[in-house]
Enzyme design. Structure first.
Site, PDB file in Angstrom:
ATOM      1  N   GLU A  83       0.830  -1.208   0.000  1.00 32.87           N
ATOM      2  CA  GLU A  83       0.000   0.000   0.000  1.00 32.87           C
ATOM      3  C   GLU A  83       0.866   1.261   0.000  1.00 32.87           C
ATOM      4  O   GLU A  83       1.804   1.392   0.769  1.00 32.87           O
ATOM      5  CB  GLU A  83      -0.923   0.002   1.223  1.00 32.87           C
ATOM      6  CG  GLU A  83      -1.900  -1.181   1.267  1.00 32.87           C
ATOM      7  CD  GLU A  83      -2.903  -1.192   0.121  1.00 32.87           C
ATOM      8  OE1 GLU A  83      -3.030  -0.155  -0.571  1.00 32.87           O
ATOM      9  OE2 GLU A  83      -3.547  -2.231  -0.092  1.00 32.87           O
ATOM     10  N   ARG A  93     -18.049  -1.142   5.741  1.00 33.71           N
ATOM     11  CA  ARG A  93     -19.139  -1.788   5.016  1.00 33.71           C
ATOM     12  C   ARG A  93     -19.731  -2.908   5.878  1.00 33.71           C
ATOM     13  O   ARG A  93     -20.890  -3.258   5.769  1.00 33.71           O
ATOM     14  CB  ARG A  93     -18.543  -2.338   3.709  1.00 33.71           C
ATOM     15  CG  ARG A  93     -19.445  -2.954   2.718  1.00 33.71           C
ATOM     16  CD  ARG A  93     -18.667  -3.272   1.425  1.00 33.71           C
ATOM     17  NE  ARG A  93     -17.353  -3.860   1.646  1.00 33.71           N
ATOM     18  CZ  ARG A  93     -17.142  -5.155   1.920  1.00 33.71           C
ATOM     19  NH1 ARG A  93     -18.139  -5.991   2.000  1.00 33.71           N
ATOM     20  NH2 ARG A  93     -15.912  -5.608   2.091  1.00 33.71           N
ATOM     21  N   CYS A 146      -7.873  -2.093   8.145  1.00 39.47           N
ATOM     22  CA  CYS A 146      -6.491  -2.094   7.640  1.00 39.47           C
ATOM     23  C   CYS A 146      -6.001  -0.676   7.348  1.00 39.47           C
ATOM     24  O   CYS A 146      -4.914  -0.286   7.775  1.00 39.47           O
ATOM     25  CB  CYS A 146      -6.381  -2.961   6.384  1.00 39.47           C
ATOM     26  SG  CYS A 146      -6.462  -4.726   6.770  1.00 39.47           S
ATOM     27  N   HIS A 170      -1.351  -5.729   1.805  1.00 40.55           N
ATOM     28  CA  HIS A 170      -2.584  -6.513   1.740  1.00 40.55           C
ATOM     29  C   HIS A 170      -2.281  -7.811   1.001  1.00 40.55           C
ATOM     30  O   HIS A 170      -1.557  -7.811   0.000  1.00 40.55           O
ATOM     31  CB  HIS A 170      -3.679  -5.739   0.988  1.00 40.55           C
ATOM     32  CG  HIS A 170      -4.639  -5.053   1.894  1.00 40.55           C
ATOM     33  ND1 HIS A 170      -4.904  -3.698   1.818  1.00 40.55           N
ATOM     34  CD2 HIS A 170      -5.435  -5.531   2.902  1.00 40.55           C
ATOM     35  CE1 HIS A 170      -5.809  -3.384   2.740  1.00 40.55           C
ATOM     36  NE2 HIS A 170      -6.151  -4.476   3.403  1.00 40.55           N
TER      37      HIS A 170
END
Ligand code: PCA
Length: 218
Positions: A83, A93, A146, A170
């Site tokens: 990342e 979500r 994360c 990830h």
């Protein structure tokens, strides 16, 4: 004078979202105790907003590592994803493991909009590919726990004046997790472990990042 042994802290998350395992923690369990002269310390992190940052910040205070590399599961991704950036937003979500699902809240109120990873993301991707591990630079860590942890660690290091470097990778589903979703990409645990070892070595040996590579898997 005795030279201090360099330390690296690698974190992985507990399972979440109905899974029994989280590849990010399985990788941690399989990492060697040392790479060259550098000690590798691993820590399991709760998949909970706030608590995740508190647990890792506490371990940073205890160990004073030179490098903090956090890992997280990103089911559906095909490659190890280093990342580039963490943003100051929590937008869940699904519930975290404590039942919290913040919507459009800052990770740190008054904090900067984003932090760039302070590890050499392209050098890490190149090193993983060199080790035959599919890897890519990712420009979004999402807006769940994360991204929250990546932002929180970079914010903690900056605010406390530490010069430790920090980054986030990830990782795809493990092969075992993909048995239940055969049309989704997955990766073997040994491949992921080899990739993370290569990424750590690259982060320890590159003071500055490469100028190319890391984009699309072409
Ligand atoms: N992946 C989630 C949180 C914990 C994990 O392993 C994420 O991508 O935000």
């Amino acid at each position: 004078m005795k030279r201090a042994v360099a330390r690296v802290l690698v974190t992985g998350f507990e399972p979440f979202g109905g899974e029994d395992i989280n590849p990010s923690w399985e990788i941690c369990r399989d990492l060697p105790e040392a790479i060259g002269a550098t000690r590798i310390h691993v820590l399991q992190v709760p998949c909970e907003f706030r608590a995740a940052i508190e647990v890792v910040a506490g371990e940073i205070e205890r160990l004073e590592p030179a490098l903090v590399l956090s890992l997280g599961q990103a089911g559906g991704r095909a490659a190890m994803s280093v990342e580039r950036v963490a943003i100051n937003v929590d937008d869940a979500r699904i519930d975290d493991n404590a039942g919290n699902a913040p919507v459009d809240e800052p990770v740190a109120s008054g904090g900067p909009a984003a932090y760039f990873a302070t590890v050499p993301v392209k050098a890490m991707v190149a090193a993983m590919r060199e080790a035959d591990v599919p890897a890519i630079v990712s420009n979004t860590a999402g807006t769940f726990v994360c991204n929250h942890l990546m932002y929180g660690v970079l914010h903690f290091l900056a605010a406390s004046g530490r010069d430790a470097r920090a980054g986030f990778i990830h990782v795809p589903w493990l092969d075992a997790q993909a048995l239940a979703r055969p049309s989704e990409p997955s990766m073997a645990l040994a491949t992921m472990v080899r990739g993370v070892e290569a990424a750590i070595e690259a982060a320890l040996t590159h003071a500055t990042d490469l100028r190319e590579g890391g984009g699309a898997l072409d």
